[in-house]
Design an enzyme around this catalytic site. Structure first.
Site, PDB file in Angstrom:
ATOM      1  N   HIS A 129       0.861  -8.832   9.268  1.00 40.04           N
ATOM      2  CA  HIS A 129       1.515  -7.528   9.232  1.00 40.04           C
ATOM      3  C   HIS A 129       2.597  -7.434  10.314  1.00 40.04           C
ATOM      4  O   HIS A 129       2.583  -8.202  11.283  1.00 40.04           O
ATOM      5  CB  HIS A 129       0.474  -6.424   9.433  1.00 40.04           C
ATOM      6  N   GLU A 138       3.273  -5.151  12.669  1.00 41.26           N
ATOM      7  CA  GLU A 138       2.826  -4.807  14.021  1.00 41.26           C
ATOM      8  C   GLU A 138       2.123  -6.005  14.663  1.00 41.26           C
ATOM      9  O   GLU A 138       2.292  -6.302  15.847  1.00 41.26           O
ATOM     10  CB  GLU A 138       1.867  -3.606  13.983  1.00 41.26           C
ATOM     11  N   CYS A 169      -2.072   0.107   9.822  1.00 36.64           N
ATOM     12  CA  CYS A 169      -3.212   0.099   8.896  1.00 36.64           C
ATOM     13  C   CYS A 169      -4.531   0.215   9.638  1.00 36.64           C
ATOM     14  O   CYS A 169      -4.678  -0.237  10.770  1.00 36.64           O
ATOM     15  CB  CYS A 169      -3.183  -1.172   8.056  1.00 36.64           C
ATOM     16  N   CYS A 199      -4.248  -3.357  12.090  1.00 37.22           N
ATOM     17  CA  CYS A 199      -3.308  -3.238  13.211  1.00 37.22           C
ATOM     18  C   CYS A 199      -3.721  -2.145  14.183  1.00 37.22           C
ATOM     19  O   CYS A 199      -3.429  -2.230  15.378  1.00 37.22           O
ATOM     20  CB  CYS A 199      -1.899  -3.000  12.675  1.00 37.22           C
TER      21      CYS A 199
HETATM   22  C1  HJL Z   1       1.554  -1.761   7.827  1.00 38.94           C
HETATM   23  C2  HJL Z   1       2.347  -3.930   7.370  1.00 38.94           C
HETATM   24  C3  HJL Z   1       1.714  -3.870   6.089  1.00 38.94           C
HETATM   25  C4  HJL Z   1       0.972  -2.716   5.748  1.00 38.94           C
HETATM   26  N1  HJL Z   1       0.942  -1.669   6.627  1.00 38.94           N
HETATM   27  N2  HJL Z   1       1.511  -0.711   8.684  1.00 38.94           N
HETATM   28  N3  HJL Z   1       2.227  -2.856   8.205  1.00 38.94           N
HETATM   29  N4  HJL Z   1       1.824  -4.913   5.231  1.00 38.94           N
HETATM   30  O1  HJL Z   1       2.993  -4.930   7.746  1.00 38.94           O
HETATM   31  C5  HJL Z   1      -0.914  -1.852   4.417  1.00 38.94           C
HETATM   32  C6  HJL Z   1      -1.694  -2.200   3.161  1.00 38.94           C
HETATM   33  C7  HJL Z   1      -2.255  -3.617   3.203  1.00 38.94           C
HETATM   34  C8  HJL Z   1      -3.163  -3.850   2.019  1.00 38.94           C
HETATM   35  C9  HJL Z   1      -3.416  -5.323   1.711  1.00 38.94           C
HETATM   36  N5  HJL Z   1       0.315  -2.652   4.575  1.00 38.94           N
HETATM   37  O2  HJL Z   1      -2.208  -6.971   3.904  1.00 38.94           O
HETATM   38  O3  HJL Z   1      -2.785  -1.293   3.094  1.00 38.94           O
HETATM   39  O4  HJL Z   1      -3.592  -8.290   2.311  1.00 38.94           O
HETATM   40  O5  HJL Z   1      -1.218  -4.560   3.194  1.00 38.94           O
HETATM   41  O6  HJL Z   1      -4.560  -7.575   4.523  1.00 38.94           O
HETATM   42  O7  HJL Z   1      -4.410  -3.202   2.266  1.00 38.94           O
HETATM   43  O8  HJL Z   1      -4.139  -5.907   2.755  1.00 38.94           O
HETATM   44  P1  HJL Z   1      -3.591  -7.257   3.422  1.00 38.94           P
HETATM   45 ZN    ZN Z   2      -1.531  -3.753   9.600  1.00 41.08          ZN
END
Ligand code: HJL
Ligand code: ZN
Length: 187
Positions: free
Chosen positions: A74, A76, A111, A121
């Site tokens: 992600h 963050e 998240c 995060c």
């Molecule tokens: C935040 C990120 C990102 C998400 N949220 N704040 N920064 N990708 O870089 C949140 C979303 C999750 C899914 C899938 N996304 O990423 O809820 O596969 O990407 O662990 O729950 O989970 P994974």
């Molecule tokens: Zn996250």
């Protein structure tokens, strides 16, 4: 007499960044959005950008975007991991290298639950502790709340606030942030 040859930079290395007013949250959010643009589209998550900033000086400590580092990473997380790496620390000890007034800008609320089961995060932000025991990251500036697409209602902001981390919404970029975040999703 001035010559026309190339001008040679004789200052410090790396060259100092143009300074940004630490209160200019809009500029930092715009730079976080620039990061989000770098992220490859993926149907099962959002494209997010993040910026770690020293709020005393306005200097940018680190940048990151979704899937920048190897694995299912992600924005963050990448931002923190890169700063830790630059200080030869594992990510979980990143707080030890953070200046006393560090803040993070992220285009989307951090998240609190991940479908993959990876560490959210929010927990990565909460665990940032400096060597003096003080909190590493004091404030989270976020551009949008996470849409209820993958994990339902995200309680990320609530959990951060319960742990004494201030969350501030920086308005004005919602449309752009969501367009970038959901590019690559099935309509
Ligand atoms: C935040 C990120 C990102 C998400 N949220 N704040 N920064 N990708 O870089 C949140 C979303 C999750 C899914 C899938 N996304 O990423 O809820 O596969 O990407 O662990 O729950 O989970 P994974
Ligand atoms: Zn996250």
């Amino acid at each position: 007499m001035a010559t026309d040859g190339p001008r040679i930079y004789t200052g410090s290395f790396p060259p100092p960044q143009p300074s940004i007013d630490p209160n200019d949250h809009v500029t930092f959010m715009r730079l976080a959005l620039d990061q989000a643009h770098e992220s490859p589209p993926k149907p099962s998550n959002f494209r997010v950008g993040a910026l770690l900033v020293d709020a005393d000086t306005g200097s940018i400590l680190s940048r990151g975007y979704t899937l920048e580092l190897q694995g299912n990473t992600h924005a963050e997380q990448c931002c923190l991991a890169k700063f830790a790496q630059a200080h030869e620390l594992p990510e979980e000890r990143v707080g030890e290298a953070l200046p006393p007034n560090s803040v993070i800008y992220t285009t989307m609320e951090p998240c609190n639950l991940r479908l993959s089961g990876n560490l959210p995060c929010v927990d990565r932000i909460i665990r940032t502790k400096r060597k003096d025991g003080e909190r590493g990251i004091r404030t989270v500036y976020l551009g949008v709340k996470e849409p209820e697409k993958f994990v339902g209602e995200n309680e990320g902001r609530k959990k951060l606030e319960e742990h004494g981390i201030e969350c501030v919404h920086v308005g004005g970029f919602e449309e752009d942030i969501l367009r970038v975040a959901t590019a690559g999703h099935e309509k």
